[in-house]
Design a protein around this motif. Sequence first.
Motif, PDB file in Angstrom:
ATOM      1  N   THR A  65       0.832  -1.205   0.000  1.00  0.00           N
ATOM      2  CA  THR A  65       0.000   0.000   0.000  1.00  0.00           C
ATOM      3  C   THR A  65       0.868   1.257   0.000  1.00  0.00           C
ATOM      4  O   THR A  65       0.517   2.244  -0.646  1.00  0.00           O
ATOM      5  N   ALA A  66       1.997   1.215   0.672  1.00  0.00           N
ATOM      6  CA  ALA A  66       2.906   2.368   0.669  1.00  0.00           C
ATOM      7  C   ALA A  66       3.460   2.612  -0.725  1.00  0.00           C
ATOM      8  O   ALA A  66       3.546   3.759  -1.184  1.00  0.00           O
ATOM      9  N   GLN A  67       3.808   1.546  -1.421  1.00  0.00           N
ATOM     10  CA  GLN A  67       4.325   1.688  -2.786  1.00  0.00           C
ATOM     11  C   GLN A  67       3.236   2.231  -3.707  1.00  0.00           C
ATOM     12  O   GLN A  67       3.491   3.132  -4.510  1.00  0.00           O
ATOM     13  N   SER A  68       2.021   1.720  -3.586  1.00  0.00           N
ATOM     14  CA  SER A  68       0.910   2.214  -4.406  1.00  0.00           C
ATOM     15  C   SER A  68       0.648   3.691  -4.134  1.00  0.00           C
ATOM     16  O   SER A  68       0.429   4.476  -5.060  1.00  0.00           O
ATOM     17  N   PHE A  69       0.671   4.054  -2.869  1.00  0.00           N
ATOM     18  CA  PHE A  69       0.457   5.451  -2.499  1.00  0.00           C
ATOM     19  C   PHE A  69       1.529   6.348  -3.112  1.00  0.00           C
ATOM     20  O   PHE A  69       1.216   7.398  -3.688  1.00  0.00           O
TER      21      PHE A  69
END
Length: 89
Positions: A65-69
């Motif tokens: 989720t951090a990478q997607s964000f």
Amino acid sequence: MKNNAINSTGIDNPKSVVNGMDYDDLISCVQDGRMTYLQYVMTSEHKHAFIDWLYDNNLEPSNETAQSFMEEVEKDLLQSQIMPQIMFV
């Protein structure tokens, strides 16, 4: 969930991970695997926006989720840089 997002990262004091490091050093740490995307986001200026984004999308904090964000942040940044150029051509 907002408060849980901060605590569930496993990073009590993320600033201590990057004390004295500049942006390029941080990116190098992520690329070299010395720091996860989640650690990076939680130490960045985008921390609160990431927590809000997790809450708004009913997501849990993770490297994915951090990478997607961050991909969304970079996309938005590129759009904001391209649009003024298009308007003045």
